[in-house]
Write a protein that holds these residues in place. Structure first.
Motif, PDB file in Angstrom:
ATOM      1  N   ASN A 279       0.890  -1.264  -0.505  1.00  0.00           N
ATOM      2  CA  ASN A 279      -0.755   0.161   0.063  1.00  0.00           C
ATOM      3  C   ASN A 279       0.810   0.854   0.044  1.00  0.00           C
ATOM      4  O   ASN A 279       2.089   1.259   0.388  1.00  0.00           O
ATOM      5  N   ASN A 280      -0.249   2.233  -0.477  1.00  0.00           N
ATOM      6  CA  ASN A 280       0.860   3.356  -0.381  1.00  0.00           C
ATOM      7  C   ASN A 280       1.169   4.098   0.635  1.00  0.00           C
ATOM      8  O   ASN A 280       1.349   5.615   0.625  1.00  0.00           O
ATOM      9  N   GLU A 281       1.083   4.058   1.824  1.00  0.00           N
ATOM     10  CA  GLU A 281       0.894   4.438   3.535  1.00  0.00           C
ATOM     11  C   GLU A 281       2.513   5.111   3.050  1.00  0.00           C
ATOM     12  O   GLU A 281       2.853   4.343   3.256  1.00  0.00           O
ATOM     13  N   LYS A 282       2.738   6.504   3.807  1.00  0.00           N
ATOM     14  CA  LYS A 282       4.144   6.756   4.296  1.00  0.00           C
ATOM     15  C   LYS A 282       4.484   5.565   5.139  1.00  0.00           C
ATOM     16  O   LYS A 282       4.284   5.153   6.294  1.00  0.00           O
ATOM     17  N   LYS A 283       5.957   5.672   5.186  1.00  0.00           N
ATOM     18  CA  LYS A 283       6.487   4.843   5.320  1.00  0.00           C
ATOM     19  C   LYS A 283       8.103   5.334   6.411  1.00  0.00           C
ATOM     20  O   LYS A 283       8.108   6.920   6.037  1.00  0.00           O
TER      21      LYS A 283
ATOM     22  N   THR B  46      17.065  13.443 -16.270  1.00  0.00           N
ATOM     23  CA  THR B  46      15.613  13.347 -17.825  1.00  0.00           C
ATOM     24  C   THR B  46      16.838  12.333 -18.441  1.00  0.00           C
ATOM     25  O   THR B  46      18.312  12.345 -18.370  1.00  0.00           O
ATOM     26  N   SER B  47      16.118  12.017 -19.470  1.00  0.00           N
ATOM     27  CA  SER B  47      16.735  11.452 -20.670  1.00  0.00           C
ATOM     28  C   SER B  47      18.345  11.707 -21.830  1.00  0.00           C
ATOM     29  O   SER B  47      18.898  12.033 -22.204  1.00  0.00           O
ATOM     30  N   ASP B  48      17.934  13.576 -21.072  1.00  0.00           N
ATOM     31  CA  ASP B  48      18.980  14.923 -21.541  1.00  0.00           C
ATOM     32  C   ASP B  48      20.485  15.175 -20.248  1.00  0.00           C
ATOM     33  O   ASP B  48      20.758  15.812 -20.254  1.00  0.00           O
ATOM     34  N   LYS B  49      19.688  14.013 -19.418  1.00  0.00           N
ATOM     35  CA  LYS B  49      21.169  13.956 -18.025  1.00  0.00           C
ATOM     36  C   LYS B  49      20.847  15.306 -17.227  1.00  0.00           C
ATOM     37  O   LYS B  49      21.473  15.833 -16.693  1.00  0.00           O
ATOM     38  N   VAL B  50      19.393  15.585 -16.891  1.00  0.00           N
ATOM     39  CA  VAL B  50      19.556  16.524 -16.586  1.00  0.00           C
ATOM     40  C   VAL B  50      18.285  16.660 -14.841  1.00  0.00           C
ATOM     41  O   VAL B  50      17.633  15.427 -14.762  1.00  0.00           O
ATOM     42  N   LEU B  51      18.912  17.340 -13.706  1.00  0.00           N
ATOM     43  CA  LEU B  51      18.479  17.059 -12.590  1.00  0.00           C
ATOM     44  C   LEU B  51      17.572  17.906 -12.580  1.00  0.00           C
ATOM     45  O   LEU B  51      17.804  18.779 -12.359  1.00  0.00           O
ATOM     46  N   THR B  52      15.772  17.882 -12.784  1.00  0.00           N
ATOM     47  CA  THR B  52      14.659  18.764 -12.826  1.00  0.00           C
ATOM     48  C   THR B  52      15.228  19.876 -11.342  1.00  0.00           C
ATOM     49  O   THR B  52      15.084  19.068 -10.477  1.00  0.00           O
ATOM     50  N   PRO B  53      14.499  21.134 -11.307  1.00  0.00           N
ATOM     51  CA  PRO B  53      13.868  21.724 -10.096  1.00  0.00           C
ATOM     52  C   PRO B  53      13.810  21.261  -9.161  1.00  0.00           C
ATOM     53  O   PRO B  53      14.235  21.176  -8.213  1.00  0.00           O
ATOM     54  N   HIS B  54      12.162  20.814 -10.086  1.00  0.00           N
ATOM     55  CA  HIS B  54      11.769  19.949  -8.716  1.00  0.00           C
ATOM     56  C   HIS B  54      12.198  18.717  -8.183  1.00  0.00           C
ATOM     57  O   HIS B  54      12.096  18.123  -6.865  1.00  0.00           O
ATOM     58  N   THR B  55      12.803  17.144  -8.970  1.00  0.00           N
ATOM     59  CA  THR B  55      13.904  16.235  -7.917  1.00  0.00           C
ATOM     60  C   THR B  55      14.580  17.870  -7.106  1.00  0.00           C
ATOM     61  O   THR B  55      14.415  16.143  -5.617  1.00  0.00           O
ATOM     62  N   LYS B  56      15.461  17.860  -7.095  1.00  0.00           N
ATOM     63  CA  LYS B  56      16.448  18.356  -6.552  1.00  0.00           C
ATOM     64  C   LYS B  56      15.454  19.163  -5.401  1.00  0.00           C
ATOM     65  O   LYS B  56      16.248  19.017  -4.468  1.00  0.00           O
ATOM     66  N   GLU B  57      14.869  19.822  -5.372  1.00  0.00           N
ATOM     67  CA  GLU B  57      13.729  20.167  -3.811  1.00  0.00           C
ATOM     68  C   GLU B  57      12.983  19.025  -3.017  1.00  0.00           C
ATOM     69  O   GLU B  57      13.821  18.949  -2.522  1.00  0.00           O
ATOM     70  N   VAL B  58      13.024  18.019  -4.006  1.00  0.00           N
ATOM     71  CA  VAL B  58      12.228  16.892  -3.204  1.00  0.00           C
ATOM     72  C   VAL B  58      13.602  15.874  -2.407  1.00  0.00           C
ATOM     73  O   VAL B  58      13.620  15.554  -0.426  1.00  0.00           O
TER      74      VAL B  58
ATOM     75  N   GLU C  42      16.697  17.596  -1.798  1.00  0.00           N
ATOM     76  CA  GLU C  42      16.881  18.253  -0.437  1.00  0.00           C
ATOM     77  C   GLU C  42      16.128  18.502   0.566  1.00  0.00           C
ATOM     78  O   GLU C  42      16.603  18.452   1.361  1.00  0.00           O
ATOM     79  N   ALA C  43      14.833  18.203   0.593  1.00  0.00           N
ATOM     80  CA  ALA C  43      14.189  18.198   0.984  1.00  0.00           C
ATOM     81  C   ALA C  43      13.961  17.034   3.034  1.00  0.00           C
ATOM     82  O   ALA C  43      13.672  16.489   3.525  1.00  0.00           O
ATOM     83  N   CYS C  44      14.323  15.515   0.945  1.00  0.00           N
ATOM     84  CA  CYS C  44      14.319  14.380   2.248  1.00  0.00           C
ATOM     85  C   CYS C  44      15.445  14.597   3.235  1.00  0.00           C
ATOM     86  O   CYS C  44      15.707  14.355   4.216  1.00  0.00           O
ATOM     87  N   LEU C  45      17.211  15.245   2.925  1.00  0.00           N
ATOM     88  CA  LEU C  45      18.160  15.413   3.514  1.00  0.00           C
ATOM     89  C   LEU C  45      17.639  16.669   4.796  1.00  0.00           C
ATOM     90  O   LEU C  45      18.351  15.901   5.551  1.00  0.00           O
TER      91      LEU C  45
ATOM     92  N   ILE D  83       9.270   9.273  -3.414  1.00  0.00           N
ATOM     93  CA  ILE D  83       9.451   9.510  -2.397  1.00  0.00           C
ATOM     94  C   ILE D  83       8.261  10.519  -2.046  1.00  0.00           C
ATOM     95  O   ILE D  83       7.695  10.415  -0.974  1.00  0.00           O
ATOM     96  N   GLU D  84       7.472  12.044  -2.499  1.00  0.00           N
ATOM     97  CA  GLU D  84       6.293  11.827  -2.349  1.00  0.00           C
ATOM     98  C   GLU D  84       5.483  10.974  -2.408  1.00  0.00           C
ATOM     99  O   GLU D  84       4.367  11.303  -0.605  1.00  0.00           O
ATOM    100  N   GLU D  85       4.970   9.953  -2.724  1.00  0.00           N
ATOM    101  CA  GLU D  85       4.471   9.154  -2.317  1.00  0.00           C
ATOM    102  C   GLU D  85       4.638   8.453  -1.122  1.00  0.00           C
ATOM    103  O   GLU D  85       3.474   7.908  -0.002  1.00  0.00           O
ATOM    104  N   PHE D  86       5.657   8.246  -0.478  1.00  0.00           N
ATOM    105  CA  PHE D  86       6.039   6.965  -0.073  1.00  0.00           C
ATOM    106  C   PHE D  86       6.752   7.822   1.778  1.00  0.00           C
ATOM    107  O   PHE D  86       6.899   7.458   2.177  1.00  0.00           O
TER     108      PHE D  86
END
Length: 286
Positions: free
Chosen positions: A5-9, A24-36, A38-41, A276-279
């Motif tokens: 199930n997709n409850e928070k872990k 991404t396929s263009d070898k880019v780390l998108t701003p939103h992914t980086k934000e997520v 950094e929030a984890c860290l 990551i936002e799911e879990f």
């Protein structure tokens, strides 16, 4: 796919493949992914880049994110502490065994090089003729910036006697790749995987990203059920299988999706951030 199930872990460590997954396929780390990330860290969740790339080939825009302490390089052959530059865990092929394997590789029309001492080492006969092996332009660029060109790999090996993290191969013909995979896969002390449509990657038999991820968990006193992993390729299989929450990318191998706990969006749709936002219960800026 495994049932979950997709409850928070209570996730404390996240292993992330790079190519086809976090980037991404263009070898880019998108701003939103980086934000997520950094929030984890900031919330005490370790982010662990876990790649088939050699240490010198991991982008600085990832390793320089404040809080990222460790990286898994060469499919799990090395866990590097970025603060000290030292390996906290290694699982390599001996240099003597690597020399024996070169004799097998020479039977095929293939490019091959090695990862050792945290760098890639490539003979000029391959380095100067990448086009002959149908290597995509962006991979050619990665090879040129992450490999040191040398004249003779066998002589270099005998001089340095360095344990080999990984042997990487590219094939001009799929027929040759399949034949090589079949032969190499029968050798008990090897683990043979792939991350691209025309390559093979040779590690020591017990070396894989899952092994490295679990060993770092032990070092950090994090249990397997607090570990999450995201990947897309054959070389991510053990990491996805062994993590408490294994995530396969929508663009990933079908074999990964069959064992994953969760299938996320593609790498071009920020699938890592979505998973990551799911879990994880993150506090993101609004």
């Amino acid at each position: 796919m495994k049932n979950t199930n997709n409850e928070k872990k209570d996730i404390r460590l996240i292993g992330l493949d790079l190519d086809g997954t976090t980037l991404t396929s263009d070898k880019v780390l998108t701003p939103h992914t980086k934000e997520v990330l950094e929030a984890c860290l900031k919330q005490g969740i370790q982010i662990l880049p876990a790649t088939g790339r050699v240490r010198s080939g991991i982008p600085a825009y990832l390793t320089e994110i404040e809080g990222i302490r460790y990286v898994v390089a060469s499919n799990g052959a090395a866990i590097v502490d970025l603060q000290t530059g030292e390996n906290v865990y290694s699982n390599c092929i001996s240099w003597e065994r690597a020399l024996e394997l070169f004799d097998i590789l020479e039977k095929y029309q293939t490019f091959y090089d090695i990862y050792a001492l945290g760098k890639g080492w490539c003979e000029a006969r391959f380095y100067d003729h990448l086009d002959q092996f149908n290597i995509e332009p962006h991979i050619q660029q990665l090879i040129r910036v992450s490999r040191t060109k040398i004249d003779n790999l066998r002589i270099w090996m005998r001089e340095h006697k360095a344990p080999v993290e990984k042997i990487n191969m590219f094939f001009a013909k799929e027929e040759d790749r399949q034949k090589a995979f079949s032969e190499l896969n029968q050798i008990p002390d090897l683990s043979v995987t792939f991350s691209l449509v025309n390559n093979l990657e040779i590690n020591y038999s017990t070396c894989n990203k899952g092994d490295a991820l679990m060993n770092l968990g032990k070092i950090l006193h994090i249990s397997f059920d607090q570990i999450m992993a995201c990947g897309d390729g054959n070389n991510d299989y053990e990491m996805i299988k062994r993590a408490g929450v294994g995530v396969a990318m929508e663009n990933g191998e079908e074999s990964l999706k069959e064992i994953a706990d969760f299938i996320t969006k593609s790498n071009d749709e920020e699938g890592v951030a979505y998973a990551i936002e799911e879990f994880c219960d993150l506090q993101l800026k609004k």
